[in-house]
Scaffold this active site. Structure first.
Site, short mmCIF file in Angstrom:
data_model
loop_
_atom_site.label_atom_id
_atom_site.label_comp_id
_atom_site.label_asym_id
_atom_site.label_seq_id
_atom_site.Cartn_x
_atom_site.Cartn_y
_atom_site.Cartn_z
N ASP A 1 0.86 -1.17 0.00
CA ASP A 1 0.00 0.00 0.00
C ASP A 1 0.90 1.23 0.00
OD1 ASP A 1 -3.05 0.51 0.72
OD2 ASP A 1 -1.89 1.99 1.82
N ILE A 2 0.58 2.23 -0.81
CA ILE A 2 1.35 3.48 -0.79
C ILE A 2 1.03 4.20 0.52
CG2 ILE A 2 1.79 5.69 -1.91
CD1 ILE A 2 0.99 4.39 -4.57
N GLU B 1 -4.86 2.54 -3.87
CA GLU B 1 -3.40 2.59 -3.85
C GLU B 1 -2.80 1.30 -3.32
OE1 GLU B 1 -4.71 4.08 0.20
OE2 GLU B 1 -5.43 4.32 -1.84
#
Length: 185
Positions: A57-58, A101
């Site tokens: 995950d960003i 994301e």
């Protein structure tokens, strides 16, 4: 006008690609991920091989979008996706956009150590992109948090069990301060 056999085959290939590719990032989409994970679990079970899953995950992506705008956010997603895809060198290794994301990487025939090494390599590639993120508490550039899980599946192993385990590890990476690699034990 009649289509030739070759034109039909070509059209079907294009349709299949469209159905299985994320429109923004141009990597595998959630549908392709779900189908592939299921078939790779069965294949690994038949061959008594491990399968690993990375969920990443960003970090602080909402802050990124809020401060730099959605166009810059889309550009960042594309760069991250390209880096993930470029790290997947072996046939069968699949990088996919899971949603928003969040991304996943399926690593058939990969044990826990190989999975962790793969996540480290991705982390290095993302750091090398050096995409400015002044609003992150993890680093001054875009980073990812990683959740890793490895299983030696049986014929009846459930995809949701593997996904949930990798997701728990991802949650633990975020809880530990983000920009971390955590493995589900």
């Amino acid at each position: 006008m009649q289509l030739t056999q070759q034109q039909l085959v070509s059209a079907n290939i294009k349709l299949n690609k469209l159905a299985n590719t994320d429109a923004l990032t141009n990597i595998a989409n959630r549908r392709f991920f779900d189908t592939t994970l299921k078939s790779e679990i069965k294949r690994c079970a038949r061959h008594h091989q491990p399968i690993s899953l990375i969920m990443c995950d960003i970090d602080f992506f909402k802050r990124y979008n809020d401060n730099y705008g959605h166009q810059k956010g889309d550009d960042a997603l594309k760069q991250v996706a390209r880096a993930l895809k470029n790290v997947c060198k072996r046939e069968g290794d699949i990088a996919a956009r899971y949603g928003g994301e969040e991304f996943t990487i399926i690593l058939p025939a990969s044990n826990k150590e190989q999975c962790h090494e793969f996540a480290l390599l991705i982390q290095q590639k993302i750091n090398a992109l050096n995409i400015l993120h002044e609003f992150s508490s993890a680093a001054p550039h875009i980073t990812l948090s990683f959740g890793c899980f490895t299983s030696y599946p049986k014929a009846d192993t459930n995809t949701q069990t593997i996904i949930k385990s990798a997701d728990i590890a991802l949650y633990n990476a975020k809880k530990a301060g983000r920009n971390q690699i955590c493995t589900f034990e």
